[in-house]
Design a protein around this motif. Structure first.
Motif, PDB file in Angstrom:
ATOM      1  N   PHE A 293      39.524 -16.352 124.724  1.00 59.05           N
ATOM      2  CA  PHE A 293      39.505 -15.768 123.629  1.00 59.05           C
ATOM      3  C   PHE A 293      38.213 -15.232 123.449  1.00 59.05           C
ATOM      4  O   PHE A 293      37.297 -16.061 123.460  1.00 59.05           O
TER       5      PHE A 293
ATOM      6  N   ILE B 147      47.232 -12.386 116.960  1.00 63.34           N
ATOM      7  CA  ILE B 147      46.643 -12.984 118.307  1.00 63.34           C
ATOM      8  C   ILE B 147      47.651 -13.854 118.948  1.00 63.34           C
ATOM      9  O   ILE B 147      47.480 -13.947 120.221  1.00 63.34           O
TER      10      ILE B 147
ATOM     11  N   LEU C 198      41.713 -12.116 125.480  1.00 63.23           N
ATOM     12  CA  LEU C 198      41.850 -11.886 124.228  1.00 63.23           C
ATOM     13  C   LEU C 198      40.609 -11.369 123.590  1.00 63.23           C
ATOM     14  O   LEU C 198      39.697 -12.330 123.302  1.00 63.23           O
TER      15      LEU C 198
ATOM     16  N   ARG D  24      42.287 -15.945 113.268  1.00 64.10           N
ATOM     17  CA  ARG D  24      42.516 -15.778 114.867  1.00 64.10           C
ATOM     18  C   ARG D  24      42.370 -17.069 115.324  1.00 64.10           C
ATOM     19  O   ARG D  24      43.223 -17.475 116.144  1.00 64.10           O
TER      20      ARG D  24
END
Lengths: 348, 348
Positions: free
Chosen positions: A193, A176, A250, A206
């Motif tokens: 994210f 990540i 992400l 992550r």
DNA sequence: GAATCATGAGAAAGCGTTTTCTCAGAGCGT
DNA sequence: ACGCTCTGAGAAAACGCTTTCTCATGATTC
């Protein structure tokens, strides 16, 4: 009447070792010997037995064998959700690799019900010679307690403190970070994210990876949005993503990214022109989305086959407890078309 | 020395029924009785046995049970390719439905090797109480011969002449006709069918469906192109498709359609503006392609669960041979964005 | 030619259960 | 009280195979 109280059963009975023995005029012990090539047996007799066996189409009953041998030539796999391509791939790799060595795989789908996992794993273990366990949300303590009872065991994306259970994991933290780095180097300054299930171990990884990233890039704004692990949750997050004003997203994994992609498309937001999106896993479909998804590729096919190799090692060295390998895969960033430089620096 | 020649084994042995019996001061028969609630047993004794069982964490050995009971509470499924989402979905539906009734599933992936299928199925059958067989390319004769030996058997997308094996199939012929009809009603006059594996039963069904379509629409030009059943084969057919000059493409299935979609995209051909593409199956990803794929939806999740229901019926009525249901699903055309009216009538 | 040995096949135990068979003891009626 | 039925628990067979143990047979050796 007759000799035994169950004599009647022998009608329409499946052909057993006794039938072959009778036909060949030998004892069943001898039949067993020739079938398994265990002890030396006279070639003539062996031939007679084999002939009788094929003529009767004799096939040893595996349950009987298993009981006598104390092994089933079967391993179990427990997965949280068979609908997830990642687990499908692991299952497939495992099944194919195991088949090569004459093993079969029994599957147990816990349907995301964490509380069932331990039970399913236990049942699977009793029926099989080993278990590979994918339990991303199981509590650490429970896992630690469960692991020894499952012994030939290989863990996927989890580790135990006791070093005697092999595990295969993916370095989600690094992956990540690399994805974030990729976005930043394209010029993105505001990221979000879209996180996965709260208690997922890989999601935690992550998160720590991103903490580290934040430390190294204090200039970057990195927001966190809660989501799930599938299509729909990605799709549902569309509005929140748009509202965030971020230019680089992400997503927890490829599924989420794809759901998001489709949501953004419906809203007329262009990817990557307006927003860049990354996934994770590189499932087979990731390269066929439109635009093809930039993602962190985990060697998903190898995972299954390596899991089998680790399992086999344990089965073979039954007894001689040794320290087991803890394999860790580094994902490789796969840059495709869903990421690009942001069009214009939005007013901040 | 000692009583038996295997006495030593009893160390580090898994706890068995005998241990519970000893601890509770009863015979193992009694333990069995209380564990299975088979015969009446004095409540006091029952309690004592149960206490001993939990204290020793006794879990009956399933292999022993299987041998005694003559059943394994497991069913097998043989699939040609676990990478195919269709089979993944069937497996999943089957596994979940079976689990609900306390059954597990053992998987056998024939890796498209047709000659292995019969063997795998036989092995699976011996280990399990029944088999569900997906063998699209097995020869009819072989299937006909194999079926009775597998008995509790349910076939997917195949049928036998003998009416005693239930089968679930999808009416591919009808589905492909409806897709073709859809294209025609949009204004397409030149179609191509990008066919699947040569010996696939479902491909043959599509072919006869298309023959019928041709008969009903003599004015439509319908070409046939040979292909495969996966992404790559669809991708590889791109040039041939373009060369064909057709405006409407009927892909063998969604996978092929997706591969084609990506190939066309690379070549700058717009879908649906320049070419319309249809798939088949409606795999979960079909609605997330770009553009979302028009396809014939087969109730892929129901297939697995219905397969289990048919299996369960056979297992329950063991013996009383009766005529089994042959279920046939009609696919439903799912019109999405990969099909539209052709831009201009090309010169013919 | 008799004693030793190797070879190989049968008898039987064992794997861990379930289930039938059998029989001891309790409860009941007469 | 005696015998009858009934309840319930233990003994043992059964499931189908593998493997150890044992012993017969024929080969080998002095």
């Amino acid at each position: 009447m007759g000799r035994g109280h169950m004599a009647r059963r022998n009608t329409n009975r499946r052909v057993g070792i006794a039938d072959v023995a009778e036909k060949a005029g030998v004892s069943h012990a001898t039949v067993s010997r020739v079938m398994n090539g265990n002890a030396a047996v006279d070639p003539g007799i062996a031939a007679r037995v084999r002939a009788a066996a094929v003529e009767l189409k004799y096939q040893p009953n595996p349950v009987g064998r298993s009981l006598a041998l104390g092994k089933t030539d079967t391993i179990g796999i427990v997965v949280p959700d068979l609908a997830n391509p990642t687990f499908q791939a692991i299952l497939r790799g495992l099944s194919i690799a195991a088949a090569q060595d004459g093993y079969r795989v029994l599957i147990a789908d816990s349907s995301e019900v964490t509380s069932e996992e331990a039970i399913l794993a236990g049942e699977a273990r009793r029926r099989c010679d080993g278990v590979v366990l994918c339990a991303p949300r199981m509590a650490d303590a429970e896992l630690e307690e469960l692991a020894p009872t499952l012994h030939p065991l290989v863990l996927i994306n989890r580790t135990t403190i006791a070093t005697n259970t092999p595990s295969l994991s993916v370095d989600y933290g690094q992956g990540i970070q690399e994805l974030a780095q990729h976005l930043v180097s394209l010029g993105h300054r505001r990221l979000v994210f879209l996180s996965g299930p709260e208690h997922s171990a890989s999601n935690r990884q992550r998160l720590v990876g991103l903490d580290q990233f934040r430390a190294e890039h204090p200039e970057i704004e990195l927001e966190l949005l809660h989501g799930g692990s599938n299509f729909d949750s990605g799709h549902e997050s569309t509005e929140a993503i748009i509202a965030s004003g971020a230019t680089g997203i992400l997503a927890f994994n490829d599924l989420v990214a794809m759901g998001l992609l489709s949501g953004l498309h419906e809203r007329g937001i262009r990817v990557p022109e307006d927003i860049s999106v990354t996934g994770f896993d590189d499932i087979p479909f990731a390269k066929y989305t439109t635009p093809p998804l930039t993602t962190a590729a985990v060697p998903i096919n190898e995972l299954g086959s390596l899991a089998w190799r680790r399992m086999r090692e344990q089965i073979q060295q039954a007894g001689e407890a040794s320290i087991q390998a803890q394999d860790e895969f580094s994902p490789r960033v796969e840059i495709r078309k869903s990421t690009a430089a942001p069009a214009l620096r939005p007013a901040s």
